[in-house]
Design an enzyme around this catalytic site. Structure first.
Site, PDB file in Angstrom:
ATOM      1  CD  GLN A 151      38.901  44.293  22.052  1.00 62.05           C
ATOM      2  OE1 GLN A 151      38.023  43.682  21.206  1.00 62.05           O
ATOM      3  NE2 GLN A 151      39.914  43.268  21.988  1.00 62.05           N
ATOM      4  CB  CYS A 157      37.405  40.524  21.145  1.00 61.69           C
ATOM      5  SG  CYS A 157      38.378  38.836  20.888  1.00 61.69           S
ATOM      6  CG  HIS A 293      38.332  40.332  16.404  1.00 62.06           C
ATOM      7  ND1 HIS A 293      38.599  40.776  17.690  1.00 62.06           N
ATOM      8  CD2 HIS A 293      37.495  41.261  15.764  1.00 62.06           C
ATOM      9  CE1 HIS A 293      37.960  41.953  17.879  1.00 62.06           C
ATOM     10  NE2 HIS A 293      37.396  42.236  16.746  1.00 62.06           N
ATOM     11  CG  ASN A 313      35.250  45.181  16.060  1.00 58.23           C
ATOM     12  OD1 ASN A 313      35.475  44.263  16.862  1.00 58.23           O
ATOM     13  ND2 ASN A 313      36.070  45.440  15.122  1.00 58.23           N
TER      14      ASN A 313
END
Ligand SMILES: *[C@@H]1O[C@H](CO)[C@@H](O)[C@H](O)[C@H]1NC(C)=O
Ligand SMILES: *[C@@H]1O[C@H](CO)[C@@H](O)[C@H](O)[C@H]1NC(C)=O
Ligand SMILES: *[C@@H]1O[C@H](CO)[C@@H](O)[C@H](O)[C@H]1NC(C)=O
Length: 379
Positions: A151, A157, A293, A313
């Site tokens: 990102q 996110c 997150h 992630n």
């Protein structure tokens, strides 16, 4: 045959190059093997210099390099001290965040907005008598997951986590694994609380794809890691979803059932030095105080008697285990880092309409984008 003198200088050269080699080798492995007290300032400076090269960093402001070196030292000491405890289930290490304080990391990559409302809970994955769930599953091995994305310095996110789940459900339903556009959501889903690089909610990302009638590909609408104008020329709708739903809350059995069927996006708390520097193993916390997150669960398993989730992630492949973190599973209640608090997933009934990508841009002003029934993440 050379003179004694030249063979001495030859061997000196030989040994000094060995020394250089072993020093270089040492510097790369001691990160995990050395006690903080045994490190010299020169050695830490050398590690900082090679870290700067590895991550392509340089500083312009006067005194900035010295300031960053002090932070790097603190972070290295944290790594050494954590890893000195051999009984920990996970290791930490140097990564792209090693010149940042926890406060900087959290303000750039994480956020503060969180909405606990869960208005779309479905019983689709409610555990039932007779359920036979696999002991482990890894959707990466089933061809449903693309390489890890990054990102960048943008709090997006909330687009990456749902997009991974949509890419996977599209692969599961149609057989095609296509990289889809986060940037289209960053640019075009502007209904509050969704705010591009300043954060948004996973629910808002799914809602955009539903209301827009599909989402474009990464290739057609590439990621820029910054806010932009919604590009109406790039609204080809390659992949559609029909709904999105929430997994029953604080129920890791339901979450396991969901993940055995598809990828699930989740909110987690990740404002801790441990999460920031996570390198490998099964993460058990500490996590931070609140959800800030968004990430995607791509599977689960058990290692050494400890159950874990496999979590994708969006911080590139240098972070964690090639971009992934395994997080302890079946800890009860909200789960590790609140992972079981607000899981949601896309629902796709059938193939993508053949001509869907040809439809023209048709976003009205009164659409209801961004129903905030998940949470708002600023990461
Ligand atoms: C690790 O665990 C073992 C067995 O429980 C214990 O004897 C040992 O002291 C522990 N080591 C550390 C560094 O805590
Ligand atoms: C992250 O945690 C640190 C340490 O507890 C705190 O100072 C900082 O304000 C937190 N960041 C956010 C965005 O909450
Ligand atoms: C639930 O999700 C659907 C999309 O799947 C959306 O249209 C609907 O508004 C949501 N319901 C609520 C109560 O938010």
């Amino acid at each position: 045959m050379g003179s004694p003198k030249s063979s001495i200088s030859m061997s000196l050269l030989f040994f000094s190059s060995l020394l250089v080699l072993s020093l270089a080798f040492d510097a790369s492995i001691i990160t995990y093997a050395k006690k903080w007290e045994q490190r010299t300032n020169d050695e830490v400076m050398a590690m900082f210099e090679s870290w700067l090269v590895e991550y392509g960093k340089s500083y312009n402001a006067l005194g900035e390099k010295e300031r960053r070196f002090e932070i790097f030292k603190d972070n290295l000491r944290f790594v050494d001290e954590h890893n000195a405890d051999v009984n920990r289930s996970y290791k930490v290490g140097l990564n792209q965040f090693s010149d940042l304080t926890l406060e900087e990391y959290s303000s750039i990559y994480l956020g503060t907005k969180f909405d606990m409302r869960m208005t779309n809970v479905s019983d689709r994955y409610e555990p039932r008598v007779g359920d036979q769930l696999p002991n482990s599953i890894d959707w990466r091995k089933k061809g449903a997951v693309l390489g890890v994305k990054n990102q960048g310095n943008c709090g997006s996110c909330w687009t990456f986590a749902p997009i991974a789940a949509v890419e996977a459900i599209n692969q599961i339903v149609t057989g095609n694994l296509i990289s889809l556009s986060e940037q289209q959501i960053v640019d075009c889903q502007r209904k509050s609380p969704n705010n591009g690089c300043k954060g948004g909610s996973r629910a808002g990302a799914y809602q955009f794809i539903i209301d827009n009638g599909g989402i474009n590909t990464e290739a057609n609408y590439p990621y820029k890691a910054q806010d932009g104008e919604c590009d109406e020329q790039k609204n080809q709708k390659y992949v559609t979803i029909d709904r999105y739903e929430n997994v029953p809350r604080k129920n890791e059995k339901a979450l396991q059932k969901a993940v055995s069927n598809q990828l699930v996006s989740v909110g987690i708390a990740s404002n801790s030095s441990e999460f920031k520097a996570y390198k490998s193993g099964i993460f058990t916390g500490p996590c931070g105080a609140k959800i800030d997150h968004a990430v995607t669960i791509v599977g689960y398993g058990t290692e050494g008697g400890m159950d874990y989730w496999i979590v994708r992630n969006s911080w590139g492949s240098n972070w964690g285990e090639n971009g992934y973190v395994r997080m302890q599973r079946n800890v009860g209640n909200a789960g590790t880092c609140f992972i079981a608090t607000s899981p949601n997933y896309p629902v796709k009934y059938g193939p993508n309409p053949t001509n869907a990508h040809l439809s023209s841009y048709s976003m009205s002003n009164d659409n209801s984008l961004g129903a905030n029934d998940g949470e708002s993440n600023n990461a």
